[in-house]
Write an enzyme that holds these catalytic residues in place. Structure first.
Site, PDB file in Angstrom:
ATOM      1  N   ASP A 122       0.836  -1.207   0.000  1.00  0.00           N
ATOM      2  CA  ASP A 122       0.000   0.000   0.000  1.00  0.00           C
ATOM      3  C   ASP A 122       0.870   1.256   0.000  1.00  0.00           C
ATOM      4  OD1 ASP A 122       0.830  -0.650   2.640  1.00  0.00           O
ATOM      5  OD2 ASP A 122      -0.731   0.616   3.509  1.00  0.00           O
ATOM      6  N   GLU A 189       0.189  -1.215   5.779  1.00  0.00           N
ATOM      7  CA  GLU A 189       1.256  -0.712   6.650  1.00  0.00           C
ATOM      8  C   GLU A 189       1.047   0.760   6.994  1.00  0.00           C
ATOM      9  OE1 GLU A 189       4.794   1.174   8.117  1.00  0.00           O
ATOM     10  OE2 GLU A 189       3.875   1.636   6.196  1.00  0.00           O
TER      11      GLU A 189
END
Ligand SMILES: [Zn+2]
Length: 486
Positions: A122, A189
């Protein structure tokens, strides 16, 4: 009498000067060299194109409340499957927590604990209004000026794709690792990692898996950033700071502003913030920041080298010097940052409440309870309440004298023979914390070469990776697979 005292003083000063000089001059670098190795020959244009395609897929983690970019993650998974046929054929792939990926490359020797290489898929959004400040659009994956441009090229699609490139290469070369290698790629994350890395860690725990080490994003190769040291410095972060957000709420009686009390809710919250800024948490030089400075000291110009070589005497001076600059202050202190403030609705109405949000980054060795206690003691006002909005304690400090560290350091020396290697402290957070209880050591390092202007590219404008550096990073992971594979 006075003569004797002066004489004694002179003798003491001379003795101290002699000890300090001795400690400074004998503080010389310990230089380890490796036999030259053949580095992986990478088809760089093809690898660059794959990274560019990955950047174009908008796997954005906007906030904890925003929906997951599910279809983007599906697209990214499909790109990975298509791009790396040897991995698809030979490694076990598990999709965990909806969109995170765990690959297992089974080793032949079950007595060796697996090593895990990490990255996250991400990316953070692009701040509204900054899109046109980019030299190339942030999700273009544009290949220009010897670089790939866009979100994720530094944080952290490059790690994911460089690890995959390296594994595909090694599978084609016929590498058969003795040690099992795991590749873990989280999908959240940037919003704490609980559903990605957190779930992967739970999944491994349930199977009783114990890891030798994990290697994640974190510190990099610094070039021209450390004053006085010309050589590049590879910092292997042994720990990351903790994170704590507190909300302060001041209450007061409402009413008309023509009859105000001595302090309104706004005044009380303002005083609380000023008190916190003026009474920061104490500074001290602890591992891993101390290990970093001690490792680098022999390379530093004399005044600094002398001070660090004589911490037994000069530690207070050193700490107060470090606390003066923003960057080094963050290495020696739990930092305090008031970030949001609100209160009041109308110019002639006394507000009954006012709020402030304060963010702390906690030094390893301290914890959330200590910070909350400090805040309570400092504000010391029954009209100001304190609530924890979000927090995680700092990580433990991993070993810099273990076999695991030696594997990572040796690999760096083989691929980047010119660099100085030192332990470091990661000031931001990473997915690594989720694996603390199942790994002997958690390291945070990617061999990205960072000059002074590159720090602002992370989560900022003009994020890009130089293609030559991307090749080195793939070669680093490739060599690490051989070195840790046994
Ligand atoms: Zn990251």
């Amino acid at each position: 009498m006075i003569k004797k005292a002066i004489l004694l003083l002179v003798v003491i000063i001379a003795a101290l000067a002699a000890v300090m000089t001795f400690k400074t001059v004998t503080n010389t670098p310990i230089i380890t060299t490796e036999k030259p190795v053949t580095l992986a020959k990478i088809n760089l244009p093809a690898a660059t194109m794959r990274l560019s395609k990955a950047v174009q897929i908008k796997t954005i983690s906007a906030s904890l409340d925003a929906p997951v970019a599910a279809s983007a993650f599906n697209d990214l998974h499909a790109l990975i499957d298509k791009s790396f046929p040897m991995i698809a054929k030979n490694l076990r792939k598990e999709v965990i927590g909806g969109h995170s990926l765990l690959y297992t490359w089974q080793g032949s020797d079950p007595s060796l604990k697996p090593a895990m290489l990490m990255g996250h898929m991400d990316v953070v959004p692009v701040e509204m209004g900054t899109e046109n400040k980019w030299q190339h659009p942030p999700f273009s994956g544009k290949i220009a000026d010897g670089a790939v441009w866009g979100r994720g090229t530094l944080d952290d699609k490059l790690s994911v794709f460089a690890i995959l490139e390296a594994a595909e290469h090694q599978l084609n070369q016929g590498l058969k690792p003795k040690r099992t290698l795991l590749f873990a790629f989280g999908h959240d994350e940037e919003i704490l990692g609980d559903n990605g890395a957190g779930m992967i860690a739970d999944h491994l725990k349930q199977q009783g898996v114990k890891l030798a080490f994990t290697l994640d994003e974190g510190m990099v190769v610094l070039e021209g950033i450390m004053p006085g040291i010309e050589k590049p410095i590879a910092l292997i972060a042994l720990a990351e700071k903790g994170f704590l957000t507190l909300e302060l709420t001041a209450t007061a009686t409402g009413g008309h502003s023509s009859l105000p009390p001595k302090a309104t809710a706004v005044g009380k919250i303002a005083k609380a913030i000023v008190d916190l800024e003026q009474n920061r948490l104490p500074a001290s030089l602890q591992s891993p920041a101390s290990e970093m400075l001690e490792t680098l000291a022999p390379y530093m110009p004399t005044p600094l080298k002398a001070v660090i070589s004589n911490r037994w005497l000069l530690d207070p001076i050193l700490v107060s010097q470090l606390a003066k600059s923003k960057t080094t202050n963050a290495m020696v202190r739990t930092t305090t940052a008031a970030t949001i403030v609100s209160g009041g609705t109308k110019d002639n109405v006394l507000p009954s409440t006012a709020k402030a949000t304060v963010n702390f980054r906690i030094l390893p060795g301290s914890n959330i309870d200590e910070v909350v206690k400090h805040v309570e003691d400092t504000i010391n006002n029954p009209d100001v309440s304190i609530t924890i909005k979000q927090g995680n304690n700092p990580s433990r400090v991993s070993n810099s004298d273990s076999k695991n560290y030696a594997i990572v350091a040796k690999t760096i020396r083989e691929v980047f023979p010119e660099v100085i290697i030192a332990p470091g402290l990661m000031l931001a957070g990473s997915d690594s914390k989720h694996y603390e209880s199942i790994a002997e050591d958690n390291y945070r390092f990617v061999p990205l070469r960072f000059g002074p202007e590159d720090l602002s590219r992370v989560h900022g404008t003009n994020e890009r990776i130089l293609i030559d550096n991307y090749r080195e990073i793939i070669q680093f992971y490739s060599r690490l697979m051989e070195n840790s594979g046994g």
